[in-house]
Write a protein that holds these residues in place. Structure first.
Motif, PDB file in Angstrom:
ATOM      1  N   PRO A  50      -4.234   6.349  13.082  1.00  0.00           N
ATOM      2  CA  PRO A  50      -5.541   6.023  13.673  1.00  0.00           C
ATOM      3  C   PRO A  50      -6.190   4.790  13.039  1.00  0.00           C
ATOM      4  O   PRO A  50      -7.130   4.248  13.578  1.00  0.00           O
ATOM      5  CB  PRO A  50      -6.368   7.284  13.410  1.00  0.00           C
ATOM      6  N   CYS A  51      -5.713   4.367  11.869  1.00  0.00           N
ATOM      7  CA  CYS A  51      -6.282   3.184  11.194  1.00  0.00           C
ATOM      8  C   CYS A  51      -5.183   2.631  10.283  1.00  0.00           C
ATOM      9  O   CYS A  51      -4.169   3.296  10.080  1.00  0.00           O
ATOM     10  CB  CYS A  51      -7.522   3.580  10.382  1.00  0.00           C
ATOM     11  N   PRO A  52      -5.386   1.430   9.706  1.00  0.00           N
ATOM     12  CA  PRO A  52      -4.286   0.860   8.894  1.00  0.00           C
ATOM     13  C   PRO A  52      -3.821   1.773   7.764  1.00  0.00           C
ATOM     14  O   PRO A  52      -2.630   1.817   7.447  1.00  0.00           O
ATOM     15  CB  PRO A  52      -4.873  -0.442   8.359  1.00  0.00           C
ATOM     16  N   CYS A  53      -4.739   2.535   7.116  1.00  0.00           N
ATOM     17  CA  CYS A  53      -4.307   3.374   5.981  1.00  0.00           C
ATOM     18  C   CYS A  53      -3.784   4.739   6.438  1.00  0.00           C
ATOM     19  O   CYS A  53      -3.083   5.411   5.700  1.00  0.00           O
ATOM     20  CB  CYS A  53      -5.436   3.535   4.959  1.00  0.00           C
ATOM     21  N   GLY A  54      -4.181   5.159   7.652  1.00  0.00           N
ATOM     22  CA  GLY A  54      -3.667   6.416   8.182  1.00  0.00           C
ATOM     23  C   GLY A  54      -4.576   7.615   7.985  1.00  0.00           C
ATOM     24  O   GLY A  54      -4.267   8.709   8.446  1.00  0.00           O
ATOM     25  N   TYR A  55      -5.714   7.425   7.272  1.00  0.00           N
ATOM     26  CA  TYR A  55      -6.572   8.583   6.981  1.00  0.00           C
ATOM     27  C   TYR A  55      -7.907   8.550   7.715  1.00  0.00           C
ATOM     28  O   TYR A  55      -8.865   9.182   7.280  1.00  0.00           O
ATOM     29  CB  TYR A  55      -6.816   8.694   5.467  1.00  0.00           C
ATOM     30  N   TYR A  56      -7.985   7.826   8.830  1.00  0.00           N
ATOM     31  CA  TYR A  56      -9.248   7.732   9.558  1.00  0.00           C
ATOM     32  C   TYR A  56      -9.771   9.144   9.864  1.00  0.00           C
ATOM     33  O   TYR A  56      -9.000  10.022  10.269  1.00  0.00           O
ATOM     34  CB  TYR A  56      -9.048   6.963  10.865  1.00  0.00           C
ATOM     35  N   GLY A  57     -11.069   9.360   9.681  1.00  0.00           N
ATOM     36  CA  GLY A  57     -11.634  10.686   9.927  1.00  0.00           C
ATOM     37  C   GLY A  57     -11.732  11.499   8.655  1.00  0.00           C
ATOM     38  O   GLY A  57     -12.360  12.546   8.634  1.00  0.00           O
ATOM     39  N   ARG A  61     -10.615   9.791   1.846  1.00  0.00           N
ATOM     40  CA  ARG A  61      -9.363   9.056   1.638  1.00  0.00           C
ATOM     41  C   ARG A  61      -9.295   7.717   2.355  1.00  0.00           C
ATOM     42  O   ARG A  61      -8.622   6.810   1.876  1.00  0.00           O
ATOM     43  CB  ARG A  61      -8.177   9.929   2.063  1.00  0.00           C
ATOM     44  N   CYS A  62      -9.946   7.614   3.539  1.00  0.00           N
ATOM     45  CA  CYS A  62      -9.833   6.372   4.309  1.00  0.00           C
ATOM     46  C   CYS A  62     -10.690   5.284   3.685  1.00  0.00           C
ATOM     47  O   CYS A  62     -11.884   5.457   3.489  1.00  0.00           O
ATOM     48  CB  CYS A  62     -10.241   6.598   5.764  1.00  0.00           C
ATOM     49  N   ARG A  63     -10.077   4.159   3.364  1.00  0.00           N
ATOM     50  CA  ARG A  63     -10.807   3.039   2.756  1.00  0.00           C
ATOM     51  C   ARG A  63     -11.026   1.918   3.771  1.00  0.00           C
ATOM     52  O   ARG A  63     -11.457   0.842   3.409  1.00  0.00           O
ATOM     53  CB  ARG A  63      -9.982   2.463   1.589  1.00  0.00           C
ATOM     54  N   CYS A  64     -10.673   2.136   5.053  1.00  0.00           N
ATOM     55  CA  CYS A  64     -10.750   1.059   6.043  1.00  0.00           C
ATOM     56  C   CYS A  64     -12.199   0.865   6.489  1.00  0.00           C
ATOM     57  O   CYS A  64     -12.930   1.836   6.659  1.00  0.00           O
ATOM     58  CB  CYS A  64      -9.899   1.378   7.265  1.00  0.00           C
ATOM     59  N   THR A  65     -12.583  -0.389   6.686  1.00  0.00           N
ATOM     60  CA  THR A  65     -13.914  -0.668   7.235  1.00  0.00           C
ATOM     61  C   THR A  65     -13.842  -0.494   8.744  1.00  0.00           C
ATOM     62  O   THR A  65     -12.755  -0.595   9.336  1.00  0.00           O
ATOM     63  CB  THR A  65     -14.347  -2.118   6.925  1.00  0.00           C
TER      64      THR A  65
HETATM   65 ZN    ZN Z   1      -8.069   4.106   7.037  1.00  0.00          ZN
END
Ligand code: ZN
Length: 208
Positions: A50-57, A61-65
């Motif tokens: 779902p996002c570049p790091c994979g932890y969206y939501g 854990r998710c560090r994506c902006t």
């Molecule tokens: Zn992420």
């Protein structure tokens, strides 16, 4: 079947080129001197994070902006997503379930096959499989109650969906109704079909 893992990692041009065979079941190859057409009817299955790091939501854990998530999802164009019938979110398997798989009630393959066969028979009795229905045939076989038609129109507006996506939603709703041996598309069938447009909802939520 064509399976593409890590879908947004593919070159955008490669994904856009898939639009033609996904729609027509044929591919045209043009070279300087000539042009050739080949059959290319396939089922596309793709997987992505779902996002570049994979932890969206998962905020811990998710560090994506939001911008990074949006850029990542925007690698998939609207016209390309239009041609995919179902977008399904697969949440991580909870630890308890992973360690105790026997505690789960599973539907066996034989049972699923029987249901699918019955749904296909219903479609063939109408003359065509649902994915082959033309816009005219959709009007004929995928009629909705007035209130449900309004619900669909509102959902299409909200998600900014095209006529093509609308037809795909109706074909999926028709299939869900066939799987439950129902002659008419009911509200629950329509809502389930709409729930399979997950990526457009995510793109919409992140639009700014
Ligand atoms: Zn992420």
């Amino acid at each position: 079947m064509l399976f593409l893992d890590e879908l947004p990692e593919f070159d955008r041009h490669v994904l856009e080129v898939l639009r033609e065979p996904l729609e027509s079941g044929r591919v045209t190859i043009s070279r300087a001197a000539s042009q050739a057409e080949f059959p290319a009817r396939f089922q596309l299955v793709a997987a992505m994070n779902p996002c570049p790091c994979g932890y969206y939501g998962n905020p811990e854990r998710c560090r994506c902006t939001p911008l990074e998530v949006r850029r990542y999802l925007n690698k998939l164009s609207g016209p390309f997503l239009d041609r995919i019938d179902m977008h399904v979110e697969v949440p991580p398997v909870p630890k308890e379930q992973l360690l105790n798989p026997r505690g789960q009630q599973e539907v066996g393959s034989a049972e699923v096959r029987q249901k699918v066969d019955m749904a296909r028979d219903r479609q063939q009795q109408r003359g065509r499989l649902n994915h082959q229905l033309s816009p005219q045939e959709i009007q004929q076989h995928c009629a909705l109650a007035d209130a449900d038609r309004q619900l669909l129109e509102t959902a299409l507006d909200k998600l900014g969906l095209s006529a093509r996506a609308c037809h795909r939603i109706l074909r999926v709703a028709r299939t869900i109704a066939d799987l439950s041996q129902s002659d008419n598309i009911g509200r629950s069938h329509l809502l389930e079909a709409l729930s399979y447009r997950r990526l457009e909802r995510l793109q919409q939520a992140l639009a700014f």
